[in-house]
Design a protein around this motif. Structure first.
Motif, PDB file in Angstrom:
ATOM      1  N   VAL A   1       0.855  -1.182   0.000  1.00  0.00           N
ATOM      2  CA  VAL A   1       0.000   0.000   0.000  1.00  0.00           C
ATOM      3  C   VAL A   1       0.889   1.229   0.000  1.00  0.00           C
ATOM      4  N   ILE A   2       0.667   2.090  -0.967  1.00  0.00           N
ATOM      5  CA  ILE A   2       1.393   3.363  -1.031  1.00  0.00           C
ATOM      6  C   ILE A   2       0.471   4.461  -0.515  1.00  0.00           C
ATOM      7  N   GLU A   3       0.932   5.172   0.480  1.00  0.00           N
ATOM      8  CA  GLU A   3       0.202   6.329   0.985  1.00  0.00           C
ATOM      9  C   GLU A   3       0.994   7.569   0.576  1.00  0.00           C
ATOM     10  N   ALA A   4       0.358   8.434  -0.194  1.00  0.00           N
ATOM     11  CA  ALA A   4       1.048   9.608  -0.724  1.00  0.00           C
ATOM     12  C   ALA A   4       0.158  10.834  -0.609  1.00  0.00           C
ATOM     13  N   LYS A   5       0.810  11.989  -0.690  1.00  0.00           N
ATOM     14  CA  LYS A   5       0.054  13.236  -0.673  1.00  0.00           C
ATOM     15  C   LYS A   5      -0.585  13.505  -2.031  1.00  0.00           C
ATOM     16  N   LYS A   6       0.149  13.117  -3.109  1.00  0.00           N
ATOM     17  CA  LYS A   6      -0.336  13.406  -4.459  1.00  0.00           C
ATOM     18  C   LYS A   6      -0.027  12.231  -5.387  1.00  0.00           C
ATOM     19  N   LEU A   7      -0.731  12.230  -6.500  1.00  0.00           N
ATOM     20  CA  LEU A   7      -0.576  11.185  -7.501  1.00  0.00           C
ATOM     21  C   LEU A   7      -0.204  11.825  -8.833  1.00  0.00           C
ATOM     22  N   LEU A   8       0.781  11.241  -9.522  1.00  0.00           N
ATOM     23  CA  LEU A   8       1.123  11.655 -10.879  1.00  0.00           C
ATOM     24  C   LEU A   8       0.945  10.441 -11.779  1.00  0.00           C
ATOM     25  N   VAL A   9       0.055  10.554 -12.765  1.00  0.00           N
ATOM     26  CA  VAL A   9      -0.228   9.451 -13.681  1.00  0.00           C
ATOM     27  C   VAL A   9       0.380   9.782 -15.033  1.00  0.00           C
ATOM     28  N   THR A  10       1.241   8.892 -15.539  1.00  0.00           N
ATOM     29  CA  THR A  10       1.933   9.162 -16.798  1.00  0.00           C
ATOM     30  C   THR A  10       1.673   8.101 -17.855  1.00  0.00           C
ATOM     31  N   ILE A  11       0.829   7.114 -17.566  1.00  0.00           N
ATOM     32  CA  ILE A  11       0.476   6.118 -18.574  1.00  0.00           C
ATOM     33  C   ILE A  11      -0.575   6.716 -19.504  1.00  0.00           C
ATOM     34  N   PRO A  12      -0.766   6.151 -20.721  1.00  0.00           N
ATOM     35  CA  PRO A  12      -1.765   6.712 -21.643  1.00  0.00           C
ATOM     36  C   PRO A  12      -3.142   6.783 -20.983  1.00  0.00           C
ATOM     37  N   PRO A  13      -3.784   7.951 -20.981  1.00  0.00           N
ATOM     38  CA  PRO A  13      -5.052   8.122 -20.266  1.00  0.00           C
ATOM     39  C   PRO A  13      -6.266   7.577 -21.017  1.00  0.00           C
ATOM     40  N   LEU A  14      -6.242   6.288 -21.268  1.00  0.00           N
ATOM     41  CA  LEU A  14      -7.410   5.588 -21.799  1.00  0.00           C
ATOM     42  C   LEU A  14      -8.152   4.962 -20.629  1.00  0.00           C
ATOM     43  N   THR A  15      -9.469   4.954 -20.685  1.00  0.00           N
ATOM     44  CA  THR A  15     -10.233   4.437 -19.545  1.00  0.00           C
ATOM     45  C   THR A  15      -9.875   2.986 -19.249  1.00  0.00           C
ATOM     46  N   ARG A  16      -9.551   2.203 -20.282  1.00  0.00           N
ATOM     47  CA  ARG A  16      -9.203   0.806 -20.029  1.00  0.00           C
ATOM     48  C   ARG A  16      -7.868   0.675 -19.306  1.00  0.00           C
TER      49      ARG A  16
END
Length: 459
Positions: free
Chosen positions: A273-288
């Motif tokens: 489990v990662i507990e973080a203040k913020k999230l950065l998403v860098t994978i292709p933003p497709l819903t799948r």
């Protein structure tokens, strides 16, 4: 090493059954300022630079390496290396600084960092030669001057409202209106993977072949690694980030609240489990790709508008081609002689005798078996037509880069899609980066991140 389907389903089932809390017998907890999902160009650069801002990070990467589209083939027979993904980088101070800090030397392509050889133009649909000479890009200076009025849309897709109709119209219309025909073959060949460039909205051609690319072509200043191994950058970044990289791992459940982010991850080290203040998403933003993330309605609606293209790279073993000869795909019967897609872009010689770099593109993703078959069939048609007695000896390596070049339709662009997309930055304690947010260009991704990192690092 990636997760097996059984492991992934098991972890997802466990995640669905319970909230993300840590207690006796439950997953180990990792606490960081920022959790980065995706260790490609964007995720790796962000993780390194966030350390400069005094922020702790952890990177979750599904593959067994960092680098994303940057891939390098190591020939076991000769020890030679062949970059089959990202080949060149723009010559910018922040690019040189990044490579320098990780101890990776750079050379200019014009100073001997690239290969030589000659090109034969063939139509891979028939295997026959095409009487063709690529035009000199005489319109390139005028093109660079004109696209500059749109701003740095090859770095951040912040589109001028007044330009939306022009950017939403097909690239062929933009080219015709400004007499930029001599630039089209360069845009097509540099923008491998973006699809049928003339039919796409002009935005995507200009985003891919933007101010950074056009300027570096005019200056002859593109860079590659002195070792001819671009993956070396990511090997050094992995060492730099030490234990803050979870390779072969996937986020299977993400919960975002006002107070922070919790991410359940499964991988070789077990569940965490990662507990973080913020999230950065860098994978292709497709819903799948984002089924693990608790997307809200706005996010789901916007990401659902994206349509992906596809790009495939490989190294093949060939015999029968004269030394140093490469084959470029052109058509005798199309505007600007652009070859129809799906199809091969080129078969290029490498520094390793008998091995050739092959690129293949499609407007939509295809099964790998289909792409492999079409690569071989295209090369064999060259022999059948009597152009060269080339013989296909097999694949040394093959890689799918799908999904590639996410795009939306003209109505979405004209209707302010990218303004709404950019408004997601910081929403739900989440930031977004990668090619869909910047460009399929490492330097442009890094430049875009430089404007975003202070916000991510802020308390």
């Amino acid at each position: 090493m990636g997760l097996t389907r059984k492991q992934l389903l098991s972890a997802m089932g466990a995640a669905a059954a319970a909230p993300l809390v840590a207690g006796a017998g439950e997953p180990r907890v990792i606490r960081r300022d920022v959790c980065v999902i995706g260790g490609g160009s964007a995720g790796t650069y962000a993780a390194v630079r966030l350390g400069d801002f005094g922020r702790s990070v952890v990177v979750v990467e599904a593959q067994d390496r960092l680098g994303g589209h940057t891939e390098t083939y190591h020939d076991p027979a000769t020890g030679g290396t062949i970059d089959i993904g990202v080949v060149v980088f723009e010559d910018e101070p922040f690019v040189r600084s990044y490579f320098d800090r990780l101890g990776v030397g750079l050379v200019r392509i014009a100073d001997g960092g690239g290969g030589g050889g000659t090109t034969t133009y063939v139509d891979f649909r028939t295997g026959r030669r095409v009487d063709y000479t690529q035009p000199a890009p005489v319109a390139l200076p005028a093109y660079l001057q004109d696209i500059s009025r749109f701003g740095p849309i090859d770095t951040i897709l912040d589109l001028p409202e007044a330009a939306l109709p022009e950017l939403a119209a097909p690239f062929r219309d933009y080219v015709a209106a400004h007499d930029f025909g001599s630039v089209v073959p360069f845009v097509f060949n540099y923008g491998q993977g973006i699809g049928n460039v003339l039919d796409l909205p002009a935005l995507y051609a200009i985003n891919t072949f933007g101010q950074g690319v056009a300027g570096n072509i005019l200056r002859g200043s593109f860079l590659t690694t002195a070792a001819r191994n671009n993956s070396l950058l990511y090997e050094r970044a992995t060492e730099h980030l030490a234990g803050n990289v979870l390779l072969g791992s996937r986020a299977v459940k993400v919960e975002r609240t006002r107070s922070g982010v919790r991410v359940l991850v499964t991988g070789p080290g077990g569940a965490r489990v990662i507990e973080a203040k913020k999230l950065l998403v860098t994978i292709p933003p497709l819903t799948r790709n984002l089924t693990a993330v608790d997307l809200d309605g706005t996010e789901r609606s916007l990401f659902g508008r994206f349509t992906p293209g596809a790009y495939y790279t490989s190294v093949v073993r060939l015999s029968g081609l004269p030394a140093g000869v490469g084959l470029d795909n052109v058509a005798a019967d199309t505007p600007y002689n652009l070859p129809p897609l799906p199809g091969l872009y080129m078969v290029g010689p490498t520094a390793v005798p008998g091995l050739y770099n092959v690129k293949y593109g499609s407007p939509a993703p295809l099964p790998d078996a289909v792409v492999r078959h079409e690569i071989r069939a295209g090369i064999e048609r060259v022999a059948a037509a009597g152009t060269y007695p080339v013989k296909f000896e097999g694949f040394a390596t093959y890689a799918s880069h799908a999904p590639f070049e996410l795009h939306v339709g003209p109505r979405d662009i004209a209707g302010g899609f990218y303004r709404r997309l950019n408004a997601l930055q910081g929403r739900n304690r989440t930031y977004w980066s990668g090619a869909a947010w910047h460009s399929h260009n490492s330097a442009r991704i890094w430049a875009g991140l430089e404007t975003l990192l202070p916000k991510i690092a802020a308390d």
